[in-house]
Design a protein around this motif. Structure first.
Motif, PDB file in Angstrom:
ATOM      1  N   GLU A  13       3.503   8.279  43.643  1.00  0.00           N
ATOM      2  CA  GLU A  13       2.967   7.957  42.316  1.00  0.00           C
ATOM      3  C   GLU A  13       1.549   7.418  42.450  1.00  0.00           C
ATOM      4  O   GLU A  13       1.325   6.220  42.589  1.00  0.00           O
ATOM      5  CB  GLU A  13       3.849   6.915  41.629  1.00  0.00           C
ATOM      6  N   MET A  14       0.588   8.306  42.423  1.00  0.00           N
ATOM      7  CA  MET A  14      -0.818   7.931  42.528  1.00  0.00           C
ATOM      8  C   MET A  14      -1.574   8.525  41.354  1.00  0.00           C
ATOM      9  O   MET A  14      -1.376   9.690  41.003  1.00  0.00           O
ATOM     10  CB  MET A  14      -1.406   8.443  43.851  1.00  0.00           C
ATOM     11  N   ARG A  15      -2.428   7.718  40.734  1.00  0.00           N
ATOM     12  CA  ARG A  15      -3.135   8.186  39.549  1.00  0.00           C
ATOM     13  C   ARG A  15      -4.462   7.458  39.409  1.00  0.00           C
ATOM     14  O   ARG A  15      -4.660   6.368  39.952  1.00  0.00           O
ATOM     15  CB  ARG A  15      -2.292   7.963  38.297  1.00  0.00           C
ATOM     16  N   VAL A  16      -5.376   8.075  38.670  1.00  0.00           N
ATOM     17  CA  VAL A  16      -6.646   7.438  38.328  1.00  0.00           C
ATOM     18  C   VAL A  16      -6.460   6.714  37.006  1.00  0.00           C
ATOM     19  O   VAL A  16      -6.027   7.310  36.013  1.00  0.00           O
ATOM     20  CB  VAL A  16      -7.776   8.478  38.217  1.00  0.00           C
ATOM     21  N   GLU A  17      -6.736   5.417  37.003  1.00  0.00           N
ATOM     22  CA  GLU A  17      -6.604   4.607  35.798  1.00  0.00           C
ATOM     23  C   GLU A  17      -7.956   4.016  35.408  1.00  0.00           C
ATOM     24  O   GLU A  17      -8.833   3.846  36.251  1.00  0.00           O
ATOM     25  CB  GLU A  17      -5.630   3.439  36.028  1.00  0.00           C
ATOM     26  N   THR A  18      -8.091   3.693  34.144  1.00  0.00           N
ATOM     27  CA  THR A  18      -9.250   2.944  33.666  1.00  0.00           C
ATOM     28  C   THR A  18      -8.830   1.493  33.505  1.00  0.00           C
ATOM     29  O   THR A  18      -7.859   1.191  32.795  1.00  0.00           O
ATOM     30  CB  THR A  18      -9.760   3.497  32.323  1.00  0.00           C
ATOM     31  N   ARG A  19      -9.550   0.614  34.213  1.00  0.00           N
ATOM     32  CA  ARG A  19      -9.195  -0.799  34.233  1.00  0.00           C
ATOM     33  C   ARG A  19     -10.414  -1.652  33.886  1.00  0.00           C
ATOM     34  O   ARG A  19     -11.547  -1.273  34.201  1.00  0.00           O
ATOM     35  CB  ARG A  19      -8.684  -1.205  35.622  1.00  0.00           C
ATOM     36  N   PRO A  20     -10.186  -2.811  33.283  1.00  0.00           N
ATOM     37  CA  PRO A  20     -11.321  -3.705  33.006  1.00  0.00           C
ATOM     38  C   PRO A  20     -11.829  -4.326  34.306  1.00  0.00           C
ATOM     39  O   PRO A  20     -11.042  -4.698  35.174  1.00  0.00           O
ATOM     40  CB  PRO A  20     -10.734  -4.757  32.066  1.00  0.00           C
ATOM     41  N   LEU A  21     -13.142  -4.415  34.434  1.00  0.00           N
ATOM     42  CA  LEU A  21     -13.731  -5.056  35.599  1.00  0.00           C
ATOM     43  C   LEU A  21     -13.652  -6.563  35.431  1.00  0.00           C
ATOM     44  O   LEU A  21     -13.989  -7.109  34.368  1.00  0.00           O
ATOM     45  CB  LEU A  21     -15.189  -4.615  35.758  1.00  0.00           C
ATOM     46  N   ALA A  22     -13.205  -7.251  36.472  1.00  0.00           N
ATOM     47  CA  ALA A  22     -13.083  -8.711  36.408  1.00  0.00           C
ATOM     48  C   ALA A  22     -14.453  -9.356  36.228  1.00  0.00           C
ATOM     49  O   ALA A  22     -15.469  -8.836  36.695  1.00  0.00           O
ATOM     50  CB  ALA A  22     -12.420  -9.228  37.674  1.00  0.00           C
ATOM     51  N   GLU A  23     -14.477 -10.493  35.576  1.00  0.00           N
ATOM     52  CA  GLU A  23     -15.717 -11.252  35.410  1.00  0.00           C
ATOM     53  C   GLU A  23     -16.037 -11.945  36.735  1.00  0.00           C
ATOM     54  O   GLU A  23     -15.231 -12.719  37.254  1.00  0.00           O
ATOM     55  CB  GLU A  23     -15.540 -12.291  34.304  1.00  0.00           C
ATOM     56  N   PRO A  24     -17.207 -11.659  37.320  1.00  0.00           N
ATOM     57  CA  PRO A  24     -17.519 -12.282  38.618  1.00  0.00           C
ATOM     58  C   PRO A  24     -17.740 -13.785  38.504  1.00  0.00           C
ATOM     59  O   PRO A  24     -18.334 -14.278  37.543  1.00  0.00           O
ATOM     60  CB  PRO A  24     -18.802 -11.558  39.048  1.00  0.00           C
ATOM     61  N   ARG A  25     -17.233 -14.513  39.482  1.00  0.00           N
ATOM     62  CA  ARG A  25     -17.515 -15.942  39.582  1.00  0.00           C
ATOM     63  C   ARG A  25     -18.895 -16.133  40.212  1.00  0.00           C
ATOM     64  O   ARG A  25     -19.474 -15.171  40.727  1.00  0.00           O
ATOM     65  CB  ARG A  25     -16.405 -16.618  40.390  1.00  0.00           C
ATOM     66  N   PRO A  26     -19.434 -17.356  40.164  1.00  0.00           N
ATOM     67  CA  PRO A  26     -20.827 -17.553  40.610  1.00  0.00           C
ATOM     68  C   PRO A  26     -21.115 -17.055  42.021  1.00  0.00           C
ATOM     69  O   PRO A  26     -22.234 -16.625  42.317  1.00  0.00           O
ATOM     70  CB  PRO A  26     -21.021 -19.067  40.503  1.00  0.00           C
ATOM     71  N   TYR A  27     -20.127 -17.100  42.916  1.00  0.00           N
ATOM     72  CA  TYR A  27     -20.336 -16.709  44.305  1.00  0.00           C
ATOM     73  C   TYR A  27     -19.958 -15.248  44.568  1.00  0.00           C
ATOM     74  O   TYR A  27     -19.962 -14.797  45.721  1.00  0.00           O
ATOM     75  CB  TYR A  27     -19.526 -17.607  45.242  1.00  0.00           C
ATOM     76  N   GLU A  28     -19.657 -14.509  43.512  1.00  0.00           N
ATOM     77  CA  GLU A  28     -19.227 -13.121  43.655  1.00  0.00           C
ATOM     78  C   GLU A  28     -20.305 -12.159  43.167  1.00  0.00           C
ATOM     79  O   GLU A  28     -21.041 -12.450  42.222  1.00  0.00           O
ATOM     80  CB  GLU A  28     -17.933 -12.866  42.888  1.00  0.00           C
ATOM     81  N   ALA A  29     -20.360 -11.001  43.817  1.00  0.00           N
ATOM     82  CA  ALA A  29     -21.282  -9.937  43.430  1.00  0.00           C
ATOM     83  C   ALA A  29     -20.481  -8.753  42.900  1.00  0.00           C
ATOM     84  O   ALA A  29     -19.274  -8.626  43.154  1.00  0.00           O
ATOM     85  CB  ALA A  29     -22.127  -9.505  44.626  1.00  0.00           C
ATOM     86  N   VAL A  30     -21.157  -7.887  42.169  1.00  0.00           N
ATOM     87  CA  VAL A  30     -20.557  -6.638  41.707  1.00  0.00           C
ATOM     88  C   VAL A  30     -21.190  -5.504  42.510  1.00  0.00           C
ATOM     89  O   VAL A  30     -22.417  -5.363  42.543  1.00  0.00           O
ATOM     90  CB  VAL A  30     -20.782  -6.404  40.204  1.00  0.00           C
ATOM     91  N   VAL A  31     -20.360  -4.725  43.177  1.00  0.00           N
ATOM     92  CA  VAL A  31     -20.826  -3.608  43.992  1.00  0.00           C
ATOM     93  C   VAL A  31     -20.464  -2.295  43.310  1.00  0.00           C
ATOM     94  O   VAL A  31     -19.319  -2.104  42.870  1.00  0.00           O
ATOM     95  CB  VAL A  31     -20.189  -3.648  45.400  1.00  0.00           C
ATOM     96  N   ARG A  32     -21.456  -1.420  43.175  1.00  0.00           N
ATOM     97  CA  ARG A  32     -21.175  -0.048  42.744  1.00  0.00           C
ATOM     98  C   ARG A  32     -20.707   0.700  43.986  1.00  0.00           C
ATOM     99  O   ARG A  32     -21.483   0.940  44.903  1.00  0.00           O
ATOM    100  CB  ARG A  32     -22.422   0.606  42.152  1.00  0.00           C
ATOM    101  N   VAL A  33     -19.429   1.038  44.015  1.00  0.00           N
ATOM    102  CA  VAL A  33     -18.849   1.675  45.200  1.00  0.00           C
ATOM    103  C   VAL A  33     -19.253   3.148  45.218  1.00  0.00           C
ATOM    104  O   VAL A  33     -19.047   3.872  44.246  1.00  0.00           O
ATOM    105  CB  VAL A  33     -17.317   1.536  45.211  1.00  0.00           C
ATOM    106  N   VAL A  34     -19.812   3.583  46.341  1.00  0.00           N
ATOM    107  CA  VAL A  34     -20.249   4.969  46.482  1.00  0.00           C
ATOM    108  C   VAL A  34     -19.221   5.787  47.251  1.00  0.00           C
ATOM    109  O   VAL A  34     -18.797   6.849  46.796  1.00  0.00           O
ATOM    110  CB  VAL A  34     -21.627   5.037  47.171  1.00  0.00           C
ATOM    111  N   TYR A  35     -18.808   5.286  48.413  1.00  0.00           N
ATOM    112  CA  TYR A  35     -17.820   6.007  49.227  1.00  0.00           C
ATOM    113  C   TYR A  35     -16.677   5.095  49.635  1.00  0.00           C
ATOM    114  O   TYR A  35     -16.875   3.899  49.869  1.00  0.00           O
ATOM    115  CB  TYR A  35     -18.463   6.560  50.507  1.00  0.00           C
TER     116      TYR A  35
END
Length: 347
Positions: A13-35
């Motif tokens: 059971e594997m599928r592509v889902e649309t999920r909300p992105l978590a709100e980053p905390r001050p010490y967290e970064a958001v990475v655009r995943v390429v590979y």
């Protein structure tokens, strides 16, 4: 912000889902995943719903071998800036247990790993268009190393940790005859890194011809069919990456007196038999190797210097919507090595 992610909910059971992105905390970064590289553990979750004792009990985003670009840097100013190309270190450790205090963070009592069902709640992985991650888990990719090849950073770090176990035992890779049993991605990376570290010879042993041809491309000096009539040459160092009892026996039998065997492949939990009497008569050293911790910057540096040896480990790239085909290909060791998912454009 909503992002697409590859989710496994149970065996098959594997599928592509649309999920909300978590709100980053001050010490967290958001990475655009390429590979993202498909690992054996991802295949196990997909096919069996478990990896050993780690049983899938809720839907989980797969993937722990990911690279990308910093889309939003950490608000507290830590970590790489926006636009930096980074590999994501997939583990999170407590920093307090005896292992962490001894610089053995890969053995942390409370280790968390991206895309792992080892703990509840599960730790979602990185097969998503965006990933929120602590900034101190981001490792800059050297200039000149393309993102596609850099996607090997995590498994290359695992292979490098295995070679490091040789040094911890007071032995050397440099000048040694090295045997790598199993020419899957970890085995191929072990062969490439052993040559980069100055091994005199590197022999790759496998059951299939295609992986052995790949081994020659990454730097192996000799290849041998493990199920054929040709003898496996004697070795000072053996890296067992097949995770099979037969592979373990091949490694033990090939070692010279005083040799060392490092087990990197995951052996089955029971039913394993091997000629361990050789460990006594030849005074062999047997060492296990589990994941990695501090090796990723060094692995990336070595990959940058010898990019031509590492690039052949990647055999194909598939879009996120073609994930089922990508997983089927990755599961066929006769025709593929490392298979990547393309999560967002490489630009």
């Amino acid at each position: 912000m909503d992002v697409k992610a590859l989710v496994v909910a149970g065996p098959g059971e594997m599928r592509v889902e649309t999920r909300p992105l978590a709100e980053p905390r001050p010490y967290e970064a958001v990475v655009r995943v390429v590979y993202g590289g498909i690992c054996g553990s991802d295949l196990h979750y997909w096919r069996e719903g478990r990896v050993g004792e780690s049983v899938l009990r809720a839907p989980m985003v797969l993937g722990h071998e990911v690279v990308g670009v910093v889309a939003e840097p950490a608000a507290d100013g830590s970590g790489p800036p926006a636009g930096a190309r980074v590999a994501v270190h997939p583990s999170r450790v407590c920093g307090r247990c005896a292992h962490c205090l001894r610089e053995e963070q890969n053995l942390c009592d409370d280790l968390r790993y991206l895309g792992s069902a080892a703990r509840s709640p599960h730790t979602d992985g990185g097969f998503a268009e965006r990933l929120v991650v602590p900034a101190n888990r981001l490792v800059p990719i050297p200039d000149g190393l393309d993102l596609r090849t850099a996607a090997l950073a995590e498994p290359a770090s695992v292979a490098l940790h295995g070679l490091g176990r040789v040094l911890q035992a007071g032995r050397r890779v440099e000048g040694a005859d090295v045997l790598v049993v199993g020419a899957g991605p970890i085995g191929l990376l072990s062969a490439a890194l052993a040559r980069a570290e100055g091994a005199a010879t590197v022999t790759a042993a496998d059951l299939h011809d295609a992986p052995l041809r790949q081994a020659l491309r990454v730097g192996a000096t000799h290849i041998v069919r493990a199920d054929g009539d040709a003898a496996v040459p004697p070795a000072d160092v053996a890296i067992e990456s097949s995770g099979s009892a037969a592979g373990l026996a091949t490694a033990l039998q090939a070692l010279r007196r005083g040799g060392i065997l490092v087990a990197v492949g995951h052996l089955p939990p029971d039913g394993v038999t091997a000629p361990l009497h050789l460990a006594v008569t030849r005074e062999l050293t047997l060492a296990g190797s589990s994941r990695f911790h501090h090796e990723m910057p060094t692995a990336l540096s070595m990959m940058s210097r010898y990019a031509g040896r590492f690039a052949p480990v990647i055999t194909s790239v598939h879009g996120l919507d073609a994930a089922p085909a990508a997983f089927r290909q990755a599961a066929d060791a006769r025709r593929s090595s490392k298979v990547l998912l393309s999560l967002t454009p490489d630009r």
